[in-house]
Design a protein around this motif. Structure first.
Motif, PDB file in Angstrom:
ATOM      1  N   PRO A 118       2.143  -3.588   0.056  1.00 13.99           N
ATOM      2  CA  PRO A 118       1.091  -3.731  -0.950  1.00 13.99           C
ATOM      3  C   PRO A 118       0.051  -4.779  -0.552  1.00 13.99           C
ATOM      4  O   PRO A 118       0.370  -5.777   0.091  1.00 13.99           O
ATOM      5  CB  PRO A 118       1.859  -4.172  -2.198  1.00 13.99           C
ATOM      6  CG  PRO A 118       3.234  -3.633  -2.001  1.00 13.99           C
ATOM      7  CD  PRO A 118       3.497  -3.722  -0.529  1.00 13.99           C
ATOM      8  N   LEU A 119      -1.183  -4.535  -0.926  1.00 12.76           N
ATOM      9  CA  LEU A 119      -2.265  -5.465  -0.660  1.00 12.76           C
ATOM     10  C   LEU A 119      -2.209  -6.639  -1.636  1.00 12.76           C
ATOM     11  O   LEU A 119      -1.768  -6.495  -2.774  1.00 12.76           O
ATOM     12  CB  LEU A 119      -3.621  -4.755  -0.809  1.00 12.76           C
ATOM     13  CG  LEU A 119      -3.876  -3.595   0.162  1.00 12.76           C
ATOM     14  CD1 LEU A 119      -5.083  -2.781  -0.286  1.00 12.76           C
ATOM     15  CD2 LEU A 119      -4.073  -4.119   1.576  1.00 12.76           C
ATOM     16  N   ARG A 120      -2.673  -7.800  -1.177  1.00 16.06           N
ATOM     17  CA  ARG A 120      -2.778  -8.969  -2.035  1.00 16.06           C
ATOM     18  C   ARG A 120      -4.268  -9.263  -2.247  1.00 16.06           C
ATOM     19  O   ARG A 120      -5.021  -9.356  -1.279  1.00 16.06           O
ATOM     20  CB  ARG A 120      -2.094 -10.181  -1.403  1.00 16.06           C
ATOM     21  CG  ARG A 120      -0.607  -9.968  -1.137  1.00 16.06           C
ATOM     22  CD  ARG A 120       0.026 -11.233  -0.563  1.00 16.06           C
ATOM     23  NE  ARG A 120       1.435 -11.055  -0.278  1.00 16.06           N
ATOM     24  CZ  ARG A 120       2.245 -12.027   0.141  1.00 16.06           C
ATOM     25  NH1 ARG A 120       1.760 -13.257   0.334  1.00 16.06           N
ATOM     26  NH2 ARG A 120       3.526 -11.791   0.372  1.00 16.06           N
ATOM     27  N   VAL A 121      -4.666  -9.406  -3.488  1.00 14.43           N
ATOM     28  CA  VAL A 121      -6.063  -9.666  -3.807  1.00 14.43           C
ATOM     29  C   VAL A 121      -6.257 -11.164  -4.029  1.00 14.43           C
ATOM     30  O   VAL A 121      -5.536 -11.787  -4.812  1.00 14.43           O
ATOM     31  CB  VAL A 121      -6.505  -8.887  -5.059  1.00 14.43           C
ATOM     32  CG1 VAL A 121      -7.977  -9.156  -5.372  1.00 14.43           C
ATOM     33  CG2 VAL A 121      -6.276  -7.393  -4.859  1.00 14.43           C
ATOM     34  N   VAL A 122      -7.227 -11.749  -3.333  1.00 18.57           N
ATOM     35  CA  VAL A 122      -7.467 -13.193  -3.397  1.00 18.57           C
ATOM     36  C   VAL A 122      -8.978 -13.455  -3.444  1.00 18.57           C
ATOM     37  O   VAL A 122      -9.786 -12.550  -3.255  1.00 18.57           O
ATOM     38  CB  VAL A 122      -6.859 -13.924  -2.174  1.00 18.57           C
ATOM     39  CG1 VAL A 122      -5.356 -13.758  -2.136  1.00 18.57           C
ATOM     40  CG2 VAL A 122      -7.486 -13.414  -0.873  1.00 18.57           C
ATOM     41  N   ASP A 123      -9.332 -14.695  -3.704  1.00 18.35           N
ATOM     42  CA  ASP A 123     -10.710 -15.168  -3.540  1.00 18.35           C
ATOM     43  C   ASP A 123     -10.603 -16.506  -2.828  1.00 18.35           C
ATOM     44  O   ASP A 123     -10.592 -17.563  -3.445  1.00 18.35           O
ATOM     45  CB  ASP A 123     -11.407 -15.310  -4.895  1.00 18.35           C
ATOM     46  CG  ASP A 123     -12.878 -15.703  -4.751  1.00 18.35           C
ATOM     47  OD1 ASP A 123     -13.341 -15.836  -3.602  1.00 18.35           O
ATOM     48  OD2 ASP A 123     -13.550 -15.885  -5.788  1.00 18.35           O
ATOM     49  N   ILE A 124     -10.490 -16.459  -1.508  1.00 17.68           N
ATOM     50  CA  ILE A 124     -10.163 -17.630  -0.709  1.00 17.68           C
ATOM     51  C   ILE A 124     -11.168 -18.761  -0.881  1.00 17.68           C
ATOM     52  O   ILE A 124     -10.795 -19.931  -0.974  1.00 17.68           O
ATOM     53  CB  ILE A 124     -10.056 -17.231   0.782  1.00 17.68           C
ATOM     54  CG1 ILE A 124      -8.803 -16.366   1.003  1.00 17.68           C
ATOM     55  CG2 ILE A 124     -10.001 -18.465   1.674  1.00 17.68           C
ATOM     56  CD1 ILE A 124      -8.690 -15.824   2.410  1.00 17.68           C
ATOM     57  N   ASP A 125     -12.456 -18.416  -0.914  1.00 16.22           N
ATOM     58  CA  ASP A 125     -13.480 -19.455  -0.984  1.00 16.22           C
ATOM     59  C   ASP A 125     -14.051 -19.651  -2.390  1.00 16.22           C
ATOM     60  O   ASP A 125     -15.018 -20.397  -2.578  1.00 16.22           O
ATOM     61  CB  ASP A 125     -14.616 -19.167  -0.005  1.00 16.22           C
ATOM     62  CG  ASP A 125     -15.142 -17.744  -0.150  1.00 16.22           C
ATOM     63  OD1 ASP A 125     -14.678 -17.019  -1.047  1.00 16.22           O
ATOM     64  OD2 ASP A 125     -16.018 -17.350   0.644  1.00 16.22           O
ATOM     65  N   ALA A 126     -13.454 -18.968  -3.388  1.00 12.43           N
ATOM     66  CA  ALA A 126     -13.863 -19.110  -4.792  1.00 12.43           C
ATOM     67  C   ALA A 126     -15.357 -18.848  -4.984  1.00 12.43           C
ATOM     68  O   ALA A 126     -16.029 -19.528  -5.753  1.00 12.43           O
ATOM     69  CB  ALA A 126     -13.493 -20.497  -5.318  1.00 12.43           C
TER      70      ALA A 126
END
Length: 244
Positions: A118-126
């Protein structure tokens, strides 16, 4: 063992001496001489292994495409993202994103006997635009990932030289491999942790915590902190959920 706060520029040898003065039973000479080869061996081990519970996790391997919705361009509308195994090459997976009607694709290595994860959804740099964490390798004690987003196309987060930045999670009993994010300068930085055991009797680890400022898909190293201590020492803590 109580974690200690250590300045980012403190040499690993000084940290080792502090550990010994507080009752550690590993020799300073051993710690100092093995700092570089230890980290190199940890990196090599992480490249060859993956989490022990991977095979028993019912969500691990999937032959069918994985479909999710993320906001890749920050317009507050969901973009369709699909991950699938390349039909004629089981060692590759294809990431397909449809953004504003435009179809973008990328082929990514796949070193996983169970298949895609499964893919993980992130916002690394906000910055309000989502990135996607894709699993590239699955083994016995460690998972290996890369992060992908809209950076002039569907591209991975890279180091300044253009090499995809690897992220690791796991390590088993002999190593620590973690990633996460932390607030910094009004925004957010990516964090990676790698360490290897140096004292089996007391489970003391030696390694580094590195933070990166990510801009337009390029991860520039911001801090590098050597550390010695138990698995739960503050420098060794990182949680992927902090990037969500």
């Amino acid at each position: 063992m109580t974690p200690r706060t250590t300045p980012a520029n403190t040499p690993a040898s000084d940290i080792a001496r502090r550990h010994l003065n507080s009752g550690g039973n590993t020799t300073v000479q051993k710690i100092v001489k093995t700092t570089v080869p230890l980290l190199a061996s940890v990196a090599t081990a992480l490249a060859l292994t993956a989490p022990a519970d991977a095979a028993s996790d019912p969500t691990v391997g999937r032959a069918k495409p994985i479909d999710t919705r993320v906001d890749l361009d920050g317009d507050h509308r969901p973009d369709k993202v699909v991950l699938e195994v390349v039909p004629d090459n089981p060692d590759e997976q294809q990431l397909v994103a449809t953004v504003s009607g435009i179809r973008l694709t990328a082929r990514i290595p796949l070193h996983s006997y169970p298949g895609i994860r499964p893919l993980r959804v992130v916002d690394i740099d906000a910055d309000g635009r989502d990135e996607i964490i894709v699993t590239e390798s699955v083994g016995a004690n460690t998972l290996g990932f890369t992060a992908w987003g809209l950076f002039g196309g569907l591209r991975p987060v890279t180091s300044p030289d253009g090499t995809p930045l690897p992220l690791w999670e796991g390590g088993g009993a002999s190593a620590i491999a973690r990633y996460g994010c932390e607030p910094a300068d009004g925004g957010q930085r990516l964090v990676t942790v790698q360490a290897g055991v140096i004292d089996w009797e007391n489970f003391v680890y030696q390694g580094e915590r590195v933070t990166y400022a990510v801009h337009d898909g390029v991860a520039v190293e911001a801090t590098r902190t050597p550390a010695v201590g138990p698995r739960d020492a503050v420098p060794f803590l990182a949680d992927p959920q902090t990037c969500a």
